[in-house]
Enzyme design. Structure first.
Site, PDB file in Angstrom:
ATOM      1  CE  LYS A 121      55.157  40.658  50.343  1.00  5.23           C
ATOM      2  NZ  LYS A 121      55.968  39.747  49.526  1.00  5.23           N
ATOM      3  CG  ASP A 159      55.549  37.870  45.906  1.00  2.00           C
ATOM      4  OD1 ASP A 159      55.957  38.770  45.151  1.00  2.00           O
ATOM      5  OD2 ASP A 159      55.483  38.007  47.141  1.00  2.00           O
TER       6      ASP A 159
END
Ligand code: NAP
Length: 287
Positions: free
Chosen positions: A73, A109
Site C-alpha cells: 500500500k 478505506d
C-alpha cells in the site's frame, strides 16, 4: 448465472503478498455479474521485489484497475503518476486505475470506514479512541478528521511507533486533532469516548481475545459505539462484550464492502450494486 469469459473480457484484480485469502474477488465478481459488465476480478500474488515489474506488466496487458493490500500500500506510491490528496494525506493507496499519463491511485478505506458510521450516527461523534497505530489507523484518523470529530486519541503499545505516527501528520493538509497515548492512559480516556475503533488484529489474531478488558468496556459512557475493523470472526470478543454492555457494535464487514464498492465505481464509472456485494460476502462467510 455464471459469467461467460470471452475475448472481450477485461481484467481487474487485487495485488498483495499473501493475497489468496482475499474476499475481494467474491464481492467484485458478484457485482460485475449483476451489472453484466464484461470484466473479471482476480487475486494476483506479487512479491515486494517484483512490484515494479508487475506494474509495468499490468500496463502492457491493459489491466483496467487493481486494489492493493499488504505489503504494497505504501510501496506502490512512487510507481504511480498521480495520487489523490486523500491517499497522499493517509500515506497509502488501495485503488489504482490507468490514465493517459500513467497509473492513478487513491484510498477508498476512508469512505469504507465512514459510510456505515455516518448511516448509524449522522450527527457525528465528539471523542474517538483509536486502538492501534498501523495502516488501518491512518484511514480511521483521516476519516474522523473528515467527519470533523474534534478529538481523536490514538492508543498504541510502542512509544517510538506512536510518536512517528503523530509526527507523520505534521505536514499533512488534513491536520487531524490528534493526541497519542500509551495503553496505560485508557482508564482516563474511556469515560469520555463516544466511539472506540479497534484497528489492531486482536480478536482475529489471536481469536477470542479483546484489545479492551470487560472492566475497560464498562468505563465507556452510554450511547458509545464499539467499532471493530475485523470482519472475520464476527462478532469479535470486543464486540461481544460491548453489545452485552448495551453499546452499539459495528464490525468491519461493511467497511470492506464499501471500500470495494467505491473502487469498483472508479473503475466502471457507474453506480455498483452494494447489496449484491454484501450478500455474496455473507454467503461466502456463512452468515
Ligand atoms: P498493521 O498496519 O499491521 O497495524 C496493526 C496495529 O495493531 C499496529 O499498530 C500494532 O502495533 C497493533 N497491534 C498488533 N497486535 C497488537 C496487540 N497484541 N496489542 C496491541 N496492539 C497490537 O495492520 P492494519 O493493516 O492496520 O490492519 C489492522 C486490522 O484492521 C486487521 O485486523 C485488518 O484485518 C483490519 N482491517 C480491516 C479493514 C476492513 O475493510 N474492514 C481494512 C483494513 C484493515 P505496533 O505498531 O506496536 O506493532
Amino acid at each position: 448465472m455464471a459469467q461467460i469469459i470471452t475475448g472481450e473480457t477485461q481484467l481487474l484484480g487485487v495485488i498483495g503478498d499473501p493475497v489468496r485469502h482475499s474476499f475481494s474477488p467474491i464481492m467484485h465478481n458478484a457485482a460485475l455479474a449483476e451489472l453484466e459488465a464484461d470484466y473479471i476480478y482476480v487475486a494476483l500474488p506479487i512479491k515486494p521485489e517484483a512490484l515494479a515489474a508487475a506494474i509495468d506488466g499490468f500496463r502492457a496487458i491493459d489491466l483496467r484497475g487493481f486494489n492493493i493490500t499488504i505489503p504494497h500500500k505504501q510501496a506502490i506510491m512512487p510507481l504511480l503518476a498521480t495520487i489523490t490528496p486523500e491517499a497522499e494525506a493517509i500515506g497509502a493507496v488501495n485503488t489504482v486505475w490507468p490514465t493517459d499519463v500513467g497509473w492513478a491511485g487513491t484510498n477508498t478505506d476512508v469512505t469504507g470506514f465512514l459510510s456505515p458510521l455516518k448511516e448509524l450516527v449522522p450527527q457525528g461523534r465528539q471523542q474517538v479512541i483509536v486502538l492501534g497505530n498501523g495502516g488501518a489507523a491512518r484511514a480511521v484518523v483521516a476519516g474522523c478528521t473528515q467527519w470533523e470529530v474534534p478529538e481523536i486519541h490514538v492508543v498504541g503499545r510502542n512509544a517510538d511507533k506512536l510518536s512517528r505516527f503523530a509526527a507523520s501528520w505534521q505536514d499533512s493538509p488534513l491536520q487531524p486533532p490528534l493526541l497519542v497515548h500509551s495503553w496505560e492512559a485508557l482508564p482516563e480516556l474511556l469515560p469520555g469516548a463516544d466511539l472506540v475503533v479497534n484497528t489492531t488484529p486482536v480478536g482475529m489474531k489471536p481469536v477470542g481475545e479483546s484489545p479492551l478488558s470487560r472492566e475497560q468496556i464498562e468505563l465507556l459512557p452510554e450511547g458509545a459505539i464499539a467499532y471493530d475493523l475485523i470482519y472475520n470472526p464476527s462478532p469479535t470478543k470486543f464486540l461481544e462484550m460491548a453489545a452485552a454492555r448495551g453499546l452499539t457494535a459495528l464490525d468491519g464487514l461493511e467497511m470492506l464492502i464499501r471500500q470495494g464498492a467505491a473502487a469498483l465505481e472508479i473503475w466502471l464509472q457507474r453506480p455498483v450494486p452494494i447489496n449484491t456485494m454484501r450478500q455474496a460476502l455473507k454467503a461466502h462467510l456463512g452468515r
